[in-house]
Motif scaffolding. Structure first.
Motif, mmCIF file in Angstrom:
data_model
loop_
_atom_site.group_PDB
_atom_site.id
_atom_site.type_symbol
_atom_site.label_atom_id
_atom_site.label_comp_id
_atom_site.label_asym_id
_atom_site.label_seq_id
_atom_site.Cartn_x
_atom_site.Cartn_y
_atom_site.Cartn_z
ATOM 1 N N ASN A 83 0.856 -1.189 0.000
ATOM 2 C CA ASN A 83 0.000 0.000 0.000
ATOM 3 C C ASN A 83 0.884 1.228 0.000
ATOM 4 N N LEU A 84 0.768 2.039 -1.065
ATOM 5 C CA LEU A 84 1.589 3.231 -1.206
ATOM 6 C C LEU A 84 0.696 4.463 -1.116
ATOM 7 N N THR A 85 1.006 5.355 -0.192
ATOM 8 C CA THR A 85 0.275 6.608 -0.024
ATOM 9 C C THR A 85 1.278 7.751 -0.117
ATOM 10 N N ILE A 86 1.105 8.587 -1.148
ATOM 11 C CA ILE A 86 2.039 9.689 -1.387
ATOM 12 C C ILE A 86 1.231 10.971 -1.481
ATOM 13 N N LYS A 87 1.516 11.924 -0.572
ATOM 14 C CA LYS A 87 0.762 13.170 -0.509
ATOM 15 C C LYS A 87 1.697 14.374 -0.525
ATOM 16 N N ASN A 88 1.193 15.468 -1.096
ATOM 17 C CA ASN A 88 1.890 16.765 -1.034
ATOM 18 C C ASN A 88 3.348 16.639 -1.468
ATOM 19 N N SER A 89 3.581 15.920 -2.556
ATOM 20 C CA SER A 89 4.940 15.575 -2.955
ATOM 21 C C SER A 89 5.211 15.953 -4.406
ATOM 22 N N HIS A 90 6.472 15.855 -4.791
ATOM 23 C CA HIS A 90 6.940 16.343 -6.092
ATOM 24 C C HIS A 90 7.868 15.305 -6.708
ATOM 25 N N PHE A 91 7.580 14.918 -7.955
ATOM 26 C CA PHE A 91 8.431 14.005 -8.714
ATOM 27 C C PHE A 91 9.038 14.759 -9.890
ATOM 28 N N TYR A 92 10.366 14.609 -10.085
ATOM 29 C CA TYR A 92 10.981 15.275 -11.240
ATOM 30 C C TYR A 92 12.332 14.635 -11.568
ATOM 31 N N ASP A 93 12.780 14.891 -12.791
ATOM 32 C CA ASP A 93 14.077 14.408 -13.283
ATOM 33 C C ASP A 93 14.230 12.897 -13.130
ATOM 34 N N ALA A 94 13.225 12.156 -13.606
ATOM 35 C CA ALA A 94 13.317 10.697 -13.587
ATOM 36 C C ALA A 94 14.086 10.204 -14.804
ATOM 37 N N GLY A 95 14.560 8.972 -14.718
ATOM 38 C CA GLY A 95 15.285 8.398 -15.835
ATOM 39 C C GLY A 95 14.382 7.780 -16.878
ATOM 40 N N ASN A 96 13.323 7.080 -16.420
ATOM 41 C CA ASN A 96 12.430 6.369 -17.338
ATOM 42 C C ASN A 96 11.026 6.311 -16.735
ATOM 43 N N GLY A 97 10.375 7.470 -16.662
ATOM 44 C CA GLY A 97 9.067 7.559 -16.050
ATOM 45 C C GLY A 97 9.159 7.799 -14.561
ATOM 46 N N CYS A 98 8.115 8.422 -13.995
ATOM 47 C CA CYS A 98 8.144 8.730 -12.569
ATOM 48 C C CYS A 98 7.628 7.581 -11.714
ATOM 49 N N ILE A 99 6.458 7.022 -12.064
ATOM 50 C CA ILE A 99 5.910 5.885 -11.325
ATOM 51 C C ILE A 99 5.553 4.796 -12.324
ATOM 52 N N LYS A 100 6.039 3.594 -12.073
ATOM 53 C CA LYS A 100 5.741 2.450 -12.942
ATOM 54 C C LYS A 100 5.219 1.319 -12.066
ATOM 55 N N ALA A 101 4.013 0.809 -12.414
ATOM 56 C CA ALA A 101 3.375 -0.217 -11.592
ATOM 57 C C ALA A 101 2.909 -1.363 -12.481
ATOM 58 N N PHE A 102 3.416 -2.551 -12.212
ATOM 59 C CA PHE A 102 3.042 -3.744 -12.953
ATOM 60 C C PHE A 102 1.846 -4.417 -12.274
ATOM 61 N N PRO A 103 1.182 -5.368 -12.955
ATOM 62 C CA PRO A 103 0.002 -6.007 -12.364
ATOM 63 C C PRO A 103 0.287 -6.553 -10.971
ATOM 64 N N ALA A 104 -0.528 -6.121 -10.002
ATOM 65 C CA ALA A 104 -0.260 -6.484 -8.610
ATOM 66 C C ALA A 104 -1.515 -6.301 -7.778
ATOM 67 N N SER A 105 -1.456 -6.812 -6.560
ATOM 68 C CA SER A 105 -2.519 -6.589 -5.580
ATOM 69 C C SER A 105 -2.271 -5.317 -4.777
ATOM 70 N N SER A 106 -1.288 -4.544 -5.179
ATOM 71 C CA SER A 106 -0.930 -3.317 -4.473
ATOM 72 C C SER A 106 -1.949 -2.213 -4.745
ATOM 73 N N THR A 107 -1.908 -1.183 -3.887
ATOM 74 C CA THR A 107 -2.757 -0.002 -4.032
ATOM 75 C C THR A 107 -1.870 1.233 -4.065
ATOM 76 N N LEU A 108 -2.157 2.128 -5.019
ATOM 77 C CA LEU A 108 -1.408 3.374 -5.145
ATOM 78 C C LEU A 108 -2.352 4.539 -4.904
ATOM 79 N N LEU A 109 -2.062 5.351 -3.891
ATOM 80 C CA LEU A 109 -2.856 6.532 -3.572
ATOM 81 C C LEU A 109 -1.980 7.767 -3.700
ATOM 82 N N LEU A 110 -2.400 8.706 -4.556
ATOM 83 C CA LEU A 110 -1.695 9.973 -4.732
ATOM 84 C C LEU A 110 -2.635 11.122 -4.394
ATOM 85 N N GLU A 111 -2.152 12.083 -3.619
ATOM 86 C CA GLU A 111 -2.958 13.238 -3.222
ATOM 87 C C GLU A 111 -2.072 14.480 -3.239
#
Length: 298
Positions: free
Chosen positions: A74-102
């Motif tokens: 379970n990933l919860t990311i709030k009030n945050s900044h992504f920049y200068d990535a090498g190959n995309g900022c967030i990459k998620a493959f098929p999974a039972s995981s949960t991604l929450l961005l706010e």
């Protein structure tokens, strides 16, 4: 604020890892995570929480956040900044995981801001800045994407790309500028749901073999191009558009299907407000327009 970084000179470190312990918890607040490749690797179990964190400068081959296939995190990311990535900022493959961005901002991802496959995602109040190829590239996801500011988007791809969506995912309250491809595009969707969408540029919407419900759609062109494109459609289910506005396009709505007209369910447009030299262009694709105001050829 704490800063987690490499030793410099182009070196990268391994970042944070969610591994085999279900009880694992990583909690970051008001921090910087620099020059990690990736910054977070979710490969097993556990929880990751970030509030007020800057993620930046992964290596050329890696995203900043990687969610591995078959993980259950379970990933919860709030009030945050992504920049200068090498190959995309967030990459998620098929999974039972949960991604929450706010309240998250993306820019200079050197690839998609969020690339996700068969995952539950909850993304609200997201800003898509410049130097991003595609804002959201989503396949067979569930959840929602809401309150998106993409007026600075300038990528070669789409602000949002949807594939194999089957009624479990909604996009709402998006304001964006079309880049080098359609603003919102998708294919092979059994049921998409878009609400309160504002796009400037062309083509604004481009769907292939897709059905669903679009409402409160406002499209503004620059005197050329097409507002809404639907190719092939689906045999049994319609693409329904309620309260549709389109101005300053050469063609407001363009429809195309292969073979006899009966092979595609009709596009249904309710209460449109359209001003365009060509309101509707259709080839082997039926359409039904209910009410509204239209100025242009059909």
């Amino acid at each position: 604020a704490a800063t987690f970084s490499s030793t410099g000179s182009g070196a990268r470190w391994g970042g944070f890892i969610l591994g085999n312990l279900p009880s694992s918890l990583i909690d970051l607040s008001q921090s910087n995570v620099f020059e990690a490749s990736p910054a977070l690797y979710a490969q097993g179990f556990g929880h990751f929480m970030a509030d007020g964190v800057n993620f930046a400068r992964s290596s050329g081959a890696d995203s900043l956040v990687m969610i591995e296939s078959n993980s259950n995190t379970n990933l919860t990311i709030k009030n945050s900044h992504f920049y200068d990535a090498g190959n995309g900022c967030i990459k998620a493959f098929p999974a039972s995981s949960t991604l929450l961005l706010e309240n998250v901002r993306f820019e200079s991802c050197n690839g998609p801001a969020v690339w996700a496959r068969q995952l539950k995602v909850e993304m609200n109040d997201v800003h898509i800045g410049p130097n991003i190829s595609t804002g959201f590239e989503l396949t067979a996801v569930s959840g929602n994407l809401s309150n998106v500011d993409a007026v600075q988007f300038d990528g070669e791809g789409n602000i949002v790309y949807l594939e194999s969506i089957d009624g479990d995912f909604t996009v709402s309250n998006l304001n964006g500028t079309v880049g080098q491809s359609a603003g919102i595009s998708g294919m092979n969707n059994r049921y998409i749901q878009l609400d309160s969408i504002q796009l400037t540029g062309s083509p604004a919407l481009d769907f292939d073999n897709s059905a669903g419900h679009l409402s409160e759609i406002s499209l503004v062109g620059q005197g050329t191009g097409t507002g809404l494109i639907s190719h092939h459609g689906r045999a049994l289910d319609s693409l329904v558009v309620d309260n549709f506005e389109a101005f300053s396009y050469s063609v407001a709505i363009d429809l195309h299907a292969d073979g006899p007209t009966g092979n595609a369910a009709p596009l249904i447009v309710r209460n449109p407000d359209i001003l365009s030299p060509v309101v509707l262009s259709a080839e082997n694709y039926p359409a039904r327009i209910e009410g509204g105001s239209m100025i242009g050829q059909i």
